[in-house]
Design an enzyme around this catalytic site. Structure first.
Site, mmCIF file in Angstrom:
data_model
loop_
_atom_site.group_PDB
_atom_site.id
_atom_site.type_symbol
_atom_site.label_atom_id
_atom_site.label_comp_id
_atom_site.label_asym_id
_atom_site.label_seq_id
_atom_site.Cartn_x
_atom_site.Cartn_y
_atom_site.Cartn_z
ATOM 1 N N GLY A 45 5.172 -11.632 -46.625
ATOM 2 C CA GLY A 45 4.901 -10.761 -45.497
ATOM 3 C C GLY A 45 4.734 -11.582 -44.238
ATOM 4 N N GLN A 50 2.023 -13.242 -35.943
ATOM 5 C CA GLN A 50 2.179 -14.588 -36.500
ATOM 6 C C GLN A 50 3.326 -15.365 -35.861
ATOM 7 O OE1 GLN A 50 1.843 -12.879 -40.677
ATOM 8 N NE2 GLN A 50 1.001 -14.942 -40.935
ATOM 9 N N CYS A 107 -2.100 -16.949 -46.552
ATOM 10 C CA CYS A 107 -1.502 -16.477 -45.305
ATOM 11 C C CYS A 107 -0.694 -17.617 -44.698
ATOM 12 C CB CYS A 107 -2.615 -16.033 -44.352
ATOM 13 S SG CYS A 107 -2.016 -15.405 -42.776
ATOM 14 N N LEU A 108 0.486 -17.293 -44.189
ATOM 15 C CA LEU A 108 1.348 -18.318 -43.601
ATOM 16 C C LEU A 108 0.704 -18.967 -42.368
ATOM 17 C CD1 LEU A 108 4.830 -16.568 -43.948
ATOM 18 C CD2 LEU A 108 3.861 -18.394 -45.380
ATOM 19 N N HIS A 149 -2.863 -6.497 -45.927
ATOM 20 C CA HIS A 149 -3.025 -7.806 -45.270
ATOM 21 C C HIS A 149 -2.254 -7.825 -43.944
ATOM 22 C CE1 HIS A 149 -3.261 -12.362 -45.443
ATOM 23 N NE2 HIS A 149 -2.251 -12.186 -44.614
ATOM 24 N N GLU A 150 -1.000 -7.375 -43.975
ATOM 25 C CA GLU A 150 -0.166 -7.414 -42.766
ATOM 26 C C GLU A 150 -0.645 -6.415 -41.710
ATOM 27 O OE1 GLU A 150 1.729 -9.929 -42.323
ATOM 28 O OE2 GLU A 150 1.609 -10.553 -44.407
ATOM 29 N N HIS A 153 -3.336 -7.854 -39.770
ATOM 30 C CA HIS A 153 -2.810 -8.726 -38.706
ATOM 31 C C HIS A 153 -2.466 -7.926 -37.455
ATOM 32 C CE1 HIS A 153 -2.389 -12.849 -40.033
ATOM 33 N NE2 HIS A 153 -1.806 -12.498 -41.166
#
Length: 188
Positions: A45, A50, A107-108, A149-150, A153
């Site tokens: 994701g 991000q 997380c990236l 999660h996304e 963000h």
């Protein structure tokens, strides 16, 4: 084009995304770049924040995660998760439901930092796809967790905000170092 993924400490990660009113060529290009970026980073994701864009836009693809199953229901009937991927959610509205489930998350924007996070096991989603069509579905398992999660963000909420104080204390040094490095890089 692979975009740089911003790291913890960058102010864009705390920005609430603006709604997207129209699917324009720049939005289509951003989605294509976000998918390419997510795949290159081996993520499942990626939110617009991000990559430094404060928009209500996220991309997901859980097909590579064979060890953590996902479920999908469209119009009350089970659907093939793989056939629905990659998933582009524009202006998503979610209603999590079900029992709280503890599961691992990373997380990236937080390389090498992981924690078990409690989230409702399922989620109802109403969003727009890249064609500007309304989509509505229910998700469970990893897909539910990834969507929650996304969408966090998109609202400036990070997975560390959902960590227990014990987990937070265990990664405090790594978080401080990551934040410090990010802020130093921004000053250059």
């Amino acid at each position: 084009m692979i975009l740089p993924i911003i790291k913890y400490g960058h102010p864009a990660l705390r920005q609430k995304g603006q709604r997207i009113e129209k699917i324009t060529p720049p939005i289509q290009e951003l989605v294509a770049n976000m998918l390419e970026t997510m795949y290159a980073a081996a993520g499942i994701g990626l939110a617009a924040q991000q990559v430094g864009q404060a928009l209500q836009l996220t991309v997901l693809d859980v097909r590579a995660a064979k060890d953590r199953p996902s479920t999908l229901e469209i119009g009350g009937a089970p659907a093939d998760v793989g056939a629905f991927m990659p998933l582009v959610l524009i202006n998503p509205e979610i209603r999590p439901f079900g029992e709280p489930a503890l599961g691992p998350e990373g997380c990236l924007s937080f390389p090498e930092i992981y924690a078990d996070i409690t989230r409702p096991e399922s989620v109802r989603v109403l969003a727009m796809n890249l064609k500007g069509e309304k989509i509505e579905f229910k998700a469970g398992g990893l897909l539910s967790r990834a969507i929650q999660h996304e969408v966090d963000h998109l609202n400036g909420i990070l997975f560390i905000d959902r960590m227990t104080s014990l987990d937070m204390s265990e990664v405090k040094a790594e978080l401080e170092a990551l934040q410090s490095n990010t802020k130093a890089a921004l000053k250059k």
